[in-house]
Enzyme design. Structure first.
Site, PDB file in Angstrom:
ATOM      1  N   LYS A 201      45.771  42.401  44.559  1.00 35.28           N
ATOM      2  CA  LYS A 201      47.153  42.255  45.037  1.00 35.28           C
ATOM      3  C   LYS A 201      48.059  43.256  44.333  1.00 35.28           C
ATOM      4  CE  LYS A 201      50.705  39.696  43.888  1.00 35.28           C
ATOM      5  NZ  LYS A 201      51.771  40.679  44.118  1.00 35.28           N
ATOM      6  N   THR A 256      54.723  40.955  29.814  1.00 35.64           N
ATOM      7  CA  THR A 256      54.176  40.006  28.839  1.00 35.64           C
ATOM      8  C   THR A 256      54.500  38.580  29.262  1.00 35.64           C
ATOM      9  OG1 THR A 256      54.180  41.593  27.041  1.00 35.64           O
ATOM     10  CG2 THR A 256      54.337  39.282  26.401  1.00 35.64           C
ATOM     11  N   GLU A 257      55.687  38.383  29.814  1.00 35.78           N
ATOM     12  CA  GLU A 257      56.101  37.036  30.240  1.00 35.78           C
ATOM     13  C   GLU A 257      55.121  36.476  31.278  1.00 35.78           C
ATOM     14  OE1 GLU A 257      59.841  37.208  32.230  1.00 35.78           O
ATOM     15  OE2 GLU A 257      59.791  35.076  32.716  1.00 35.78           O
ATOM     16  N   ILE A 258      54.830  37.254  32.317  1.00 33.77           N
ATOM     17  CA  ILE A 258      53.910  36.779  33.366  1.00 33.77           C
ATOM     18  C   ILE A 258      52.473  36.752  32.835  1.00 33.77           C
ATOM     19  CG2 ILE A 258      53.043  37.187  35.713  1.00 33.77           C
ATOM     20  CD1 ILE A 258      55.959  36.389  35.728  1.00 33.77           C
ATOM     21  N   GLY A 259      52.147  37.686  31.959  1.00 31.76           N
ATOM     22  CA  GLY A 259      50.799  37.701  31.369  1.00 31.76           C
ATOM     23  C   GLY A 259      50.502  36.408  30.613  1.00 31.76           C
ATOM     24  N   GLU A 276      46.918  43.547  30.487  1.00 27.79           N
ATOM     25  CA  GLU A 276      47.576  44.785  30.025  1.00 27.79           C
ATOM     26  C   GLU A 276      49.065  44.563  30.203  1.00 27.79           C
ATOM     27  OE1 GLU A 276      46.139  47.264  28.644  1.00 27.79           O
ATOM     28  OE2 GLU A 276      44.040  47.030  29.189  1.00 27.79           O
ATOM     29  N   CYS A 310      54.524  51.557  30.609  1.00 29.18           N
ATOM     30  CA  CYS A 310      54.273  50.515  29.602  1.00 29.18           C
ATOM     31  C   CYS A 310      54.285  51.091  28.187  1.00 29.18           C
ATOM     32  CB  CYS A 310      52.953  49.811  29.895  1.00 29.18           C
ATOM     33  SG  CYS A 310      51.588  50.949  30.133  1.00 29.18           S
ATOM     34  N   GLU A 407      61.868  45.198  25.875  1.00 25.64           N
ATOM     35  CA  GLU A 407      61.389  46.265  26.769  1.00 25.64           C
ATOM     36  C   GLU A 407      62.413  46.444  27.890  1.00 25.64           C
ATOM     37  OE1 GLU A 407      57.952  45.459  29.335  1.00 25.64           O
ATOM     38  OE2 GLU A 407      57.191  47.448  28.845  1.00 25.64           O
TER      39      GLU A 407
HETATM   40  P1  NAP Z   1      55.487  41.635  36.541  1.00 29.71           P
HETATM   41  O1  NAP Z   1      56.769  41.122  37.042  1.00 29.71           O
HETATM   42  O2  NAP Z   1      54.828  40.903  35.441  1.00 29.71           O
HETATM   43  O3  NAP Z   1      54.521  41.697  37.821  1.00 29.71           O
HETATM   44  C1  NAP Z   1      53.241  42.267  37.786  1.00 29.71           C
HETATM   45  C2  NAP Z   1      52.409  41.699  38.901  1.00 29.71           C
HETATM   46  O4  NAP Z   1      52.236  40.294  38.704  1.00 29.71           O
HETATM   47  C3  NAP Z   1      53.031  41.836  40.289  1.00 29.71           C
HETATM   48  O5  NAP Z   1      51.998  42.092  41.229  1.00 29.71           O
HETATM   49  C4  NAP Z   1      53.656  40.474  40.486  1.00 29.71           C
HETATM   50  O6  NAP Z   1      53.843  40.169  41.828  1.00 29.71           O
HETATM   51  C5  NAP Z   1      52.608  39.590  39.860  1.00 29.71           C
HETATM   52  N1  NAP Z   1      53.072  38.252  39.471  1.00 29.71           N
HETATM   53  C6  NAP Z   1      54.325  37.836  39.196  1.00 29.71           C
HETATM   54  N2  NAP Z   1      54.334  36.514  38.893  1.00 29.71           N
HETATM   55  C7  NAP Z   1      53.059  36.084  38.972  1.00 29.71           C
HETATM   56  C8  NAP Z   1      52.407  34.829  38.763  1.00 29.71           C
HETATM   57  N3  NAP Z   1      53.094  33.731  38.411  1.00 29.71           N
HETATM   58  N4  NAP Z   1      51.068  34.745  38.928  1.00 29.71           N
HETATM   59  C9  NAP Z   1      50.363  35.845  39.279  1.00 29.71           C
HETATM   60  N5  NAP Z   1      50.913  37.061  39.505  1.00 29.71           N
HETATM   61  C10 NAP Z   1      52.249  37.190  39.341  1.00 29.71           C
HETATM   62  O7  NAP Z   1      55.576  43.136  36.054  1.00 29.71           O
HETATM   63  P2  NAP Z   1      56.278  44.354  36.783  1.00 29.71           P
HETATM   64  O8  NAP Z   1      57.739  44.175  36.648  1.00 29.71           O
HETATM   65  O9  NAP Z   1      55.690  44.524  38.141  1.00 29.71           O
HETATM   66  O10 NAP Z   1      55.766  45.578  35.892  1.00 29.71           O
HETATM   67  C11 NAP Z   1      56.390  45.968  34.738  1.00 29.71           C
HETATM   68  C12 NAP Z   1      55.676  45.411  33.522  1.00 29.71           C
HETATM   69  O11 NAP Z   1      54.310  45.812  33.539  1.00 29.71           O
HETATM   70  C13 NAP Z   1      56.239  45.962  32.222  1.00 29.71           C
HETATM   71  O12 NAP Z   1      56.353  44.929  31.290  1.00 29.71           O
HETATM   72  C14 NAP Z   1      55.179  46.971  31.773  1.00 29.71           C
HETATM   73  O13 NAP Z   1      55.170  47.215  30.405  1.00 29.71           O
HETATM   74  C15 NAP Z   1      53.941  46.324  32.265  1.00 29.71           C
HETATM   75  N6  NAP Z   1      52.852  47.326  32.401  1.00 29.71           N
HETATM   76  C16 NAP Z   1      51.828  47.307  31.491  1.00 29.71           C
HETATM   77  C17 NAP Z   1      50.824  48.257  31.571  1.00 29.71           C
HETATM   78  C18 NAP Z   1      49.681  48.246  30.595  1.00 29.71           C
HETATM   79  O14 NAP Z   1      48.666  48.892  30.866  1.00 29.71           O
HETATM   80  N7  NAP Z   1      49.761  47.539  29.485  1.00 29.71           N
HETATM   81  C19 NAP Z   1      50.857  49.222  32.559  1.00 29.71           C
HETATM   82  C20 NAP Z   1      51.920  49.206  33.466  1.00 29.71           C
HETATM   83  C21 NAP Z   1      52.918  48.249  33.366  1.00 29.71           C
HETATM   84  P3  NAP Z   1      55.202  40.543  42.621  1.00 29.71           P
HETATM   85  O15 NAP Z   1      55.950  41.540  41.834  1.00 29.71           O
HETATM   86  O16 NAP Z   1      54.668  41.060  43.859  1.00 29.71           O
HETATM   87  O17 NAP Z   1      55.948  39.276  42.795  1.00 29.71           O
END
Ligand code: NAP
Length: 503
Positions: A201, A256-259, A276, A310, A407
């Site tokens: 997804k 991190t919050e969703i992780g 990640e 990230c 962040e």
């Molecule tokens: P996000 O809000 O955590 O969303 C990431 C993915 O998770 C999206 O596909 C989102 O779906 C999905 N999601 C949201 N809530 C969920 C749940 N309850 N259960 C399962 N999946 C869920 O992050 P983002 O805003 O897209 O990305 C930015 C973050 O990613 C930053 O914190 C960045 O540091 C981190 N990041 C980390 C790395 C790494 O390798 N460590 C690389 C890139 C980015 P929808 O958005 O479609 O709702």
């Protein structure tokens, strides 16, 4: 800043190939077929460079997720992929990489339209990066294997014992919007090489390249059900994937919050989990550097991809003796990084992904100013319909400010002075995150000493955010669990079985 105010930020016309992809009927890719959702809900797709809706995608229902998981489960359980000769898995993956290469320009444009990043950058970084993930991991299909190990407590010749590596099973893979295709390929490549099956997804803001990838999956010759791609919201479709009893592993890249939430939700069924997550990466500039050469590198560490990285170098620590010159040198890069529409060939920085994220970044800048920070560059947003933020340097900050601790995920760096190595190591580690860190110095001993002190999954020396598919990548502390890429990346998709036979 005059250069920035005179730039036209009108989006350029889309190519015919892009228009075709955008006019695709919303559908899900399950069992190598495009199927309609069980309900009518769709999600708008926006071009962040102009704020206009340009397409729509399915907002997958629970039934849709169940259907995709069932397809992946059946494809895993009958061994149609994992039992193939490794050479065939390897070749099929290379065919997918070949097809991506043949359509690289179209993918770069779609990424630019969907994400807001410059097409030139997507073509130079995202698409080749995605291809190399697939090519490198394809080779592992034929290289993983177990060991024959003599037992410690049993007499020689009384048992035959060995280990085998087996694919972990059905994988739910959830990726963010900052490098959509690259993140998707980073996830699917090791899983496919290991013999797993997948429900992927992409982020709801950036699903276009994953959907286009699905066309190539069928063309490359993957058996039906091996790689299923669905679109939808994280809190609904993503949540269903994570909790689904027929899913064996969850691989997630995002905040991190969703992780943390995903880690909890996967525990009931004891799924394997790779996370990640976010970062607040320090960049340390030592007094011996050539400032003229270092300042543009340090600026690139934060402004690349509009800071939506990230490992963005978002906390700068420059030695007191060079601090002012480094900040001045970074500020001189403003014209280079001036935000432009993503299809403008001169763009080095594009738009922020969405209005929500734009407002969040601007909110942090305002909070920084309120807390007493001074603006050394940018600090505002250019006019226009797109979600642009000017590259920003904040000085006069302190470690308690939200701009230093949290962040931001935008083109905003906080710059601080330091006097000695132990002090800067302590400051660099004064964070809940531990994903990346940069050190700029000519002194090899200082480089190694500081690299050893910083708690971070990756440390760069005289460069930043260099990622390679052969090198493990992941986070310390709240930046994640597990590693992707390299041998560690394939291991994350394998179970180890021990066999002990009494002779
Ligand atoms: P996000 O809000 O955590 O969303 C990431 C993915 O998770 C999206 O596909 C989102 O779906 C999905 N999601 C949201 N809530 C969920 C749940 N309850 N259960 C399962 N999946 C869920 O992050 P983002 O805003 O897209 O990305 C930015 C973050 O990613 C930053 O914190 C960045 O540091 C981190 N990041 C980390 C790395 C790494 O390798 N460590 C690389 C890139 C980015 P929808 O958005 O479609 O709702």
């Amino acid at each position: 800043m005059n250069e920035m105010t005179t730039i036209s930020r009108e989006q350029r016309p889309y190519s015919e190939a892009a228009k075709k992809a955008l006019s695709r009927k919303p559908a899900l890719f399950i069992n190598n077929e495009w199927v309609a959702s069980s309900h009518d809900a769709t999600i708008p797709v926006e071009d962040p460079s102009c704020g206009k809706e340009v397409s729509r995608i399915v907002d997958a229902s629970d039934k849709d997720v169940d259907r995709a998981v069932a397809a992946a489960r059946a494809a895993f359980d009958d061994g149609r992929w994992s039992n193939l000769p490794p050479m065939v898995r390897d070749r099929t993956m290379h065919r997918l990489a070949d097809l991506l290469e043949a359509h690289a320009d179209e993918f770069a444009e779609l990424e630019a339209i969907d994400n807001g990043k410059p097409k030139g950058m997507a073509g130079a970084v995202d698409i080749p990066g995605a291809i190399s993930q697939i090519r490198f991991m394809a080779g592992w299909a034929s290289k993983v294997g177990g060991e024959t190990t003599a037992p410690y407590t049993m007499p020689a010749g009384t048992v035959f014992s060995y280990t085998v590596k087996e694919p972990v099973g059905v994988c739910a893979q959830i990726v963010p919007w900052n490098f959509p295709l690259l993140m998707a390929c980073l996830k699917i490549a090791p899983a496919l090489a290991a013999g797993c099956t997948i429900v992927l997804k992409p982020a709801e803001q950036t699903s276009l390249t994953a959907l286009r990838l699905a066309d190539l999956v069928a063309e490359a010759g993957f058996p039906a059900g091996v790689l299923n791609i669905i679109t939808g919201n994280g809190h609904t479709a993503g949540d269903r994937m994570v909790k689904h009893p027929d899913v064996d592993k969850v691989a997630f890249t995002g905040s991190t919050e969703i992780g943390k939430l995903i880690n909890k939700n996967a525990t009931d069924t004891m799924k394997r989990v790779t996370l990640e997550l976010g970062g607040k990466s320090p960049v340390v500039v030592m007094p011996d550097v050539d400032v003229a050469a270092t300042a543009p590198g340090v600026a690139g560490a934060i402004f690349f991809n509009a800071g939506q990285v990230c490992v963005a170098g978002s906390r700068l620590y420059a030695h007191r003796s060079v601090f002012d010159k480094v900040v001045e040198g970074m500020a001189e890069t403003a014209p280079f990084w001036a935000p432009r529409a993503s299809l403008d060939p001169e763009a080095h920085m594009g738009a922020i992904i969405s209005k929500e994220q734009h407002d969040k970044v601007m909110g942090y800048i305002e909070a920084g100013k309120r807390d007493g920070a001074s603006v050394a560059m940018g600090g505002d947003a250019p006019s226009g319909n797109g979600y642009f933020v000017n590259p920003t340097i904040l000085v006069d900050v302190n470690p308690q400010m939200s701009v230093v601790r949290e962040e931001i995920f935008g083109p905003v760096v906080v710059a601080q002075r330091f006097d000695d190595l132990d002090e800067v190591a302590k400051s660099a580690n004064d964070t809940a995150f531990g994903l990346g860190a940069g050190i700029w110095t000519k002194d090899v001993a200082t480089m190694h000493k500081l690299a050893a002190k910083i708690k971070s999954g990756t440390v760069w020396g005289n460069c930043h955010a260099m990622i390679d598919t052969a090198l493990p990548f992941g986070g310390y502390k709240e930046s994640g669990i597990g590693r992707e890429q390299g041998k560690a990346g394939i291991d994350a998709y394998l179970e180890t079985k021990t066999v002990i036979i009494q002779l």
